[in-house]
Enzyme design. Structure first.
Site, PDB file in Angstrom:
ATOM      1  N   HIS A   1      10.413  51.539  66.288  1.00 45.84           N
ATOM      2  CA  HIS A   1       9.111  52.098  65.887  1.00 45.84           C
ATOM      3  C   HIS A   1       8.126  52.048  67.057  1.00 45.84           C
ATOM      4  O   HIS A   1       7.407  53.006  67.328  1.00 45.84           O
ATOM      5  CB  HIS A   1       8.493  51.297  64.724  1.00 45.84           C
ATOM      6  CG  HIS A   1       9.223  51.390  63.426  1.00 45.84           C
ATOM      7  ND1 HIS A   1       9.519  50.285  62.655  1.00 45.84           N
ATOM      8  CD2 HIS A   1       9.705  52.461  62.739  1.00 45.84           C
ATOM      9  CE1 HIS A   1      10.142  50.670  61.560  1.00 45.84           C
ATOM     10  NE2 HIS A   1      10.274  51.981  61.585  1.00 45.84           N
TER      11      HIS A   1
ATOM     12  N   ARG B   1      17.182  59.223  64.664  1.00 49.77           N
ATOM     13  CA  ARG B   1      18.186  58.374  65.315  1.00 49.77           C
ATOM     14  C   ARG B   1      19.527  59.072  65.384  1.00 49.77           C
ATOM     15  O   ARG B   1      20.154  59.173  66.413  1.00 49.77           O
ATOM     16  CB  ARG B   1      18.326  57.051  64.545  1.00 49.77           C
ATOM     17  CG  ARG B   1      17.130  56.153  64.678  1.00 49.77           C
ATOM     18  CD  ARG B   1      17.130  55.078  63.647  1.00 49.77           C
ATOM     19  NE  ARG B   1      17.145  55.671  62.305  1.00 49.77           N
ATOM     20  CZ  ARG B   1      16.890  55.020  61.198  1.00 49.77           C
ATOM     21  NH1 ARG B   1      16.639  53.740  61.226  1.00 49.77           N
ATOM     22  NH2 ARG B   1      16.911  55.633  60.039  1.00 49.77           N
TER      23      ARG B   1
END
Ligand code: PNS
Length: 161
Positions: free
Chosen positions: A17, A90
């Site tokens: 993050h 991702r």
């Protein structure tokens, strides 16, 4: 002025993050990290705790603000005058869900667009869910989250290291 939002649960914040926050904040005038206050989800950290941890983690990033929201993301964006949503991707498994949300948000408000950042390779495997699973068994999470958060996460599982 370009204001973007990076929305998420951030339960807890991971190094992945933070990487997205650092990189996306350089692309816009202001980045608001928006913590979803989702009472339906059984979260490890309260929304106040998550906001406070994110503020601490981003205190040296002058154009990054942290706020919480509930309800629809597009409504919160309208309130704060943001038009760009930042999301990290991702793996291909993220893509289908993210595409649906991005397209729905754009359909509901055509001024809103989503910008996807591919996660840095070293964080491609990382998720808050994996961090929680690992921490709950006392596994070493020091490579996955900012060091200030390690003990706070273990404490939630009554683990002393
Ligand atoms: O970190 P997460 O849990 O993957 O983040 C998901 C989030 C917060 C971005 C998403 O659930 C969201 O925007 N929720 C707010 C409600 C909403 O607007 N949903 C989109 C409808 S298609």
């Amino acid at each position: 002025m370009t204001r973007a939002i990076y929305p998420g649960s951030f339960d807890p914040i991971t190094n992945g993050h933070l990487d997205i926050i650092e990189r996306s904040s350089k692309m816009v005038d202001e980045l608001v990290v928006g913590v979803l206050n989702n009472s339906a989800k059984n979260s490890l950290f309260s929304v106040e705790e998550r906001v406070s941890m994110l503020k601490e983690m981003t205190k040296d990033m002058p154009n990054v603000k942290v706020d919480s929201f509930d309800g629809l993301l597009v409504d919160f964006m309208e309130q704060i005058g943001a038009t760009i949503i930042i999301r990290g991707l991702r793996a291909i498994s993220d893509y289908e869900y993210e595409l649906q949300i991005a397209q729905t948000n754009h359909k509901v408000n055509p001024k809103v667009d989503t910008v996807f950042l591919t996660s840095s390779l070293e964080y491609a495997y990382l998720s808050s869910t994996i961090v929680k699973e690992f921490a709950s068994y006392g596994g070493d999470i020091s490579q996955f989250v900012p060091e200030q958060l390690v003990d706070k996460i273990y404490a939630k599982y009554n683990i002393k290291k």
